[in-house]
Write a protein that holds these residues in place. Structure first.
Motif: not given
Length: 412
Positions: A210-237
């Motif tokens: 992967t390229h760019g700045r990845a999200p901080a390591p986390r769990a109990a977050h939420a994800c969704a796929t829309a188009g050709h992108r995968g999204y990560v939202c929140g969670g416990r960091v």
């Protein structure tokens, strides 16, 4: 670390084990309440597997050899017995569906987190589990409370909380952050932000660069796929909860962060994120920064980078560690979860299916619902019912069953 136990039987399991298509009267059969389960929607059917429930002072895993199926059109539950390579009873597994097959990876059983992958065909009526071996690559380390994107026939897993051997922990690599409160000899627990791909056609694992700045390591977050992108939202960091939004381009494997230009939901974990279009994501529930179960719903427009809180009829139904699946006509189907802070008062597990309408319904569905809901009280509708077009007639008959059933049960 894991005090949950397996439930040997449920009220309906004995009958289900004798008859693979066992079902009782619709007003009597309802899926058991649960949290940390898996759910997917296929052909207007909601499939629910696994998770756990509280019994007395114990947290008890639900049987892994049964799958509950809810007909979203008729409002009817059925339970099926499962055979084959049945996985252990677990919570926190990551489930998804692809081409009519449900895949279960990872999770936490009675003793530990796992990194095994199972699949089951949801369309052949056999419900036979298959444990999948990998021909190439290496499986991710054991973990739970992580997420998955499905894109171009591949399963792409992100993040989670799990354990690694000391020899596999590189202090220079920030993809795994050690939980200082949890370690045993040479085994360390912690959060990760790793991306792993499983290709069911090749039955192989790989890790994209992967390229760019990845999200901080986390769990109990939420994800969704829309188009050709995968999204990560929140969670416990580590020791906090957030609602930061990150996007992974699943073609170029480039990370980017979305910085909202409007007010955003409060930080949370154990929430859900569901794509309702290629540019709109729906967030619901979760556990807030101050450990409050949430019932708010928000829409994020990823193009304009704006959050908007939405009104819905379930403000009195907070949920965390529930599931949310995209349904027909951009509906979002939320099932189960807890209405309490489960780390302190683990008693408030739920078993209702909440249907969130995300856009105006097409005319066919409006007609179907209106006729089914009002036929008994309108003589003209009853008299004209037999003359409906065949497709609408079949749909209304099923939908009539839903309204009849919902009057016998508490509304959801």
């Amino acid at each position: 670390m894991y005090k949950r136990k397996s439930l040997v039987a449920t009220e309906h399991r004995a009958a289900a084990s004798m008859d693979p298509e066992f079902e009782t009267h619709r007003s009597e059969l309802v899926a058991r309440e649960r949290s940390g389960h898996t759910a997917v929607v296929e052909d207007n059917l909601l499939y629910v597997w696994g998770g756990y429930v509280s019994i007395a002072d114990d947290e008890v895993f639900l049987p892994s050899d049964e799958i509950w199926v809810y007909d979203l059109q008729q409002g009817v539950w059925r339970v099926f017995h499962m055979t084959g390579d049945v996985p252990p009873s677990m919570s926190g597994s990551c489930g998804c569906s692809l081409n009519g097959t449900m895949y279960i990876f990872g999770g936490c059983d009675e003793n530990r987190q796992t990194n095994e992958l199972y699949c089951v065909n949801l369309t052949d009526g056999k419900y036979r589990w298959r444990k999948m071996a990998h021909e190439t690559g290496s499986a991710p380390s054991p973990r739970d409370k992580f997420s998955c994107w499905v894109y171009k026939g591949r399963l792409i897993y992100f993040g989670g909380y799990g354990h690694k051997l000391l020899t596999d922990v590189d202090s220079r690599n920030r993809s795994f952050i050690v939980d200082e409160a949890a370690w045993v000899e040479d085994v360390f627990w912690g959060w990760n932000n790793e991306v792993h791909i499983f290709d069911p056609r090749q039955e192989g694992w790989s890790e994209p660069k992967t390229h760019g700045r990845a999200p901080a390591p986390r769990a109990a977050h939420a994800c969704a796929t829309a188009g050709h992108r995968g999204y990560v939202c929140g969670g416990r960091v580590m020791e906090t909860r957030t609602t930061d939004i990150h996007c992974l381009d699943l073609e170029t494997w480039t990370w980017s962060e979305i910085h909202p230009v409007s007010s955003a939901p409060v930080g949370r974990s154990w929430h859900t994120l569901t794509a309702v279009s290629d540019s709109t994501l729906f967030l619901f529930g979760g556990l807030s920064l101050d450990c409050k179960p949430m019932s708010d719903g928000w829409l994020l427009d990823v193009e304009t980078k704006t959050w908007r809180e939405v009104e819905h009829p379930y403000k009195d139904k907070p949920r965390l560690w529930h599931t949310a699946c995209p349904g027909k006509d951009s509906d979002v189907i939320v099932f189960g979860g807890s209405c309490d802070y489960i780390l302190l008062v683990d008693t408030g597990h739920c078993n209702d299916a909440l249907v969130f309408q995300m856009q105006p319904y097409p005319l066919f569905r409006i007609c179907e619902d209106f006729i089914a809901k009002n036929m008994r009280s309108h003589e003209m509708l009853r008299n004209q019912f037999p003359f409906l077009p065949p497709k609408l007639l079949a749909a209304v008959k099923k939908r009539t069953s839903f309204y009849r059933t919902s009057k016998k049960q508490k509304p959801t």
